[in-house]
Design an enzyme around this catalytic site. Structure first.
Site, PDB file in Angstrom:
ATOM      1  CB  SER A  43       1.206  -7.249 -10.764  1.00 51.72           C
ATOM      2  OG  SER A  43       1.888  -6.660  -9.659  1.00 51.72           O
ATOM      3  CG  LEU A 109       3.381  -2.791  -6.300  1.00 52.13           C
ATOM      4  CD1 LEU A 109       3.058  -2.677  -7.782  1.00 52.13           C
ATOM      5  CD2 LEU A 109       2.764  -1.632  -5.526  1.00 52.13           C
ATOM      6  CB  ILE A 140       6.739  -5.723  -1.131  1.00 49.13           C
ATOM      7  CG1 ILE A 140       5.855  -4.706  -0.394  1.00 49.13           C
ATOM      8  CG2 ILE A 140       7.776  -5.016  -2.003  1.00 49.13           C
ATOM      9  CD1 ILE A 140       5.147  -3.733  -1.279  1.00 49.13           C
ATOM     10  CE  LYS A 141       6.135 -10.869  -8.237  1.00 57.46           C
ATOM     11  NZ  LYS A 141       5.523 -11.147  -9.573  1.00 57.46           N
ATOM     12  CB  VAL A 142      11.999  -8.686  -2.480  1.00 60.32           C
ATOM     13  CG1 VAL A 142      13.508  -8.546  -2.375  1.00 60.32           C
ATOM     14  CG2 VAL A 142      11.303  -7.537  -1.755  1.00 60.32           C
TER      15      VAL A 142
END
Length: 370
Positions: A43, A109, A140-142
């Site tokens: 996402s 996310l 977790i998207k970084v």
């Protein structure tokens, strides 16, 4: 057998869906795709903006939040709606996560794009999301900005799964890979953490093709539609070399998983190109392709299966050299794409909050009978 299942069983590539919304989750659509071979979901703020504002599917959830706290701010509403979606998707994908021993079955996310250049804020936001979502198959998207690199290292060391996003250049990909390996070396439970590096594809062609059109020579026109794939093939060659390096092998012996490359932005933007070009040309073992619903439907309907990612690597290198000889600076273009990508996601985040301001008024009036 569906093409998604065949890609995984015969070629070792996982297909993840670059889309999520409440209807897909509650009406059984995601479960059906998983049954057909889908192995993950990603996402981003743009996707959530479209999902939450494009229908009334979230109205009841918004009303529940408003009734629980009349003074709740729009940022908190947006966060809770996205967290609910991610939790539901993670639960649906949990069997894939378990059966793959933590290799697939993830839902991604993103931390706020407004902190993409703030290391400490990124770490803090990722830690908070990890605690709140509370699912082992969350990623977790970084963003792969320079300040994002130490955040990636720290979060991997803490055992938080990371999807490194907005990668456009091979050089930055190398830096991300090194940060991941350093993070693994500091992690006491290496087998319990996973990561992918999201390397963006079609946006590179869009920007390079425009530069080639400006040049306008036959040599320039011949390179159109070839540079994004060439760039991706070089990234994959680096991935293969990195997992054979002494640094990674040491972590691998201690249970560390490879940080698989994920091909992102694989929907075709130029109507002159095949609608599945960035799927067909990027099939390779130990990689992920994240596709939009439209691209997935097209590939399921008529896509070919052949491990082309390692074909014509010398030609790919030649095309990159030819691009440079024409005076097109790919490093500059990829840096611009990173900055534009951060801004695009930040704008989508802000548009979502603005839309929620109107949505909460609409929902409240409906509830009050107005």
């Amino acid at each position: 057998m569906s093409r998604m299942l065949a890609l995984y069983s015969d070629y070792g590539q996982s297909i993840w869906l670059d889309y999520i919304d409440r209807n897909l989750l509650v009406q059984g659509g995601l479960r059906e795709l998983v049954a057909q071979g889908l192995r993950g979901v990603t996402s981003n703020p743009t996707i959530f903006h479209k999902a939450i504002t494009g229908s009334g599917d979230y109205d009841d959830a918004i009303l529940d939040l408003l009734q629980a706290d009349h003074e709740i701010d729009d940022e908190t509403i947006a966060q809770w709606l996205t967290i609910q979606d991610v939790q539901m998707a993670a639960d649906i994908l949990k069997p894939v996560y378990i059966s793959s021993d933590g290799k697939d079955g993830f839902v991604s996310l993103e931390v706020s794009p407004h902190i993409a250049y703030d290391t400490d804020a990124t770490i803090e936001a990722a830690q908070k999301l990890w605690r709140i979502v509370d699912r082992p198959n969350l990623m977790i998207k970084v963003p792969a900005t320079v300040p994002g690199l130490p955040a990636i290292e720290r979060l991997i060391a803490e055992g938080i799964n990371i999807n490194v996003t907005l990668l456009f250049s091979v050089d930055r990909y190398k830096a991300v890979s090194e940060a991941y390996i350093r993070g693994l070396s500091l992690n006491t439970n290496r087998a319990g953490v996973a990561s992918v590096a999201s390397f963006f594809v079609s946006r590179v062609d869009s920007k390079v093709d425009a530069a080639l059109d400006d040049i306008g020579t036959p040599e320039a026109r011949q390179l159109k539609g070839r540079i994004a794939i060439a760039n991706t093939k070089m990234a994959y060659q680096y991935f293969k070399a990195s997992i054979e390096s002494p640094e990674f092998k040491e972590q691998g012996r201690r249970g560390g998983k490879p940080q698989r490359p994920l091909w992102a932005s694989t929907g075709t933007k130029n109507p002159d190109y095949s609608d599945v070009i960035y799927v067909e040309e990027l099939i390779g073992a130990d990689s992920v392709n994240t596709v939009t619903p439209e691209t997935l439907d097209a590939y399921q309907a008529h896509g070919e299966m052949l491990a082309r990612l390692e074909m014509d690597v010398d030609l790919a290198q030649h095309n990159l050299e030819a691009l440079a000889s024409l005076g097109v600076d790919l490093a500059k273009i990829t840096q611009e794409l990173e900055q534009e990508g951060v801004k695009k996601f930040a704008d989508s985040h802000d548009q979502l909050l603005a839309a929620l301001k109107d949505k909460r008024i609409e929902v409240s009036r409906h509830y009050a009978g107005g």
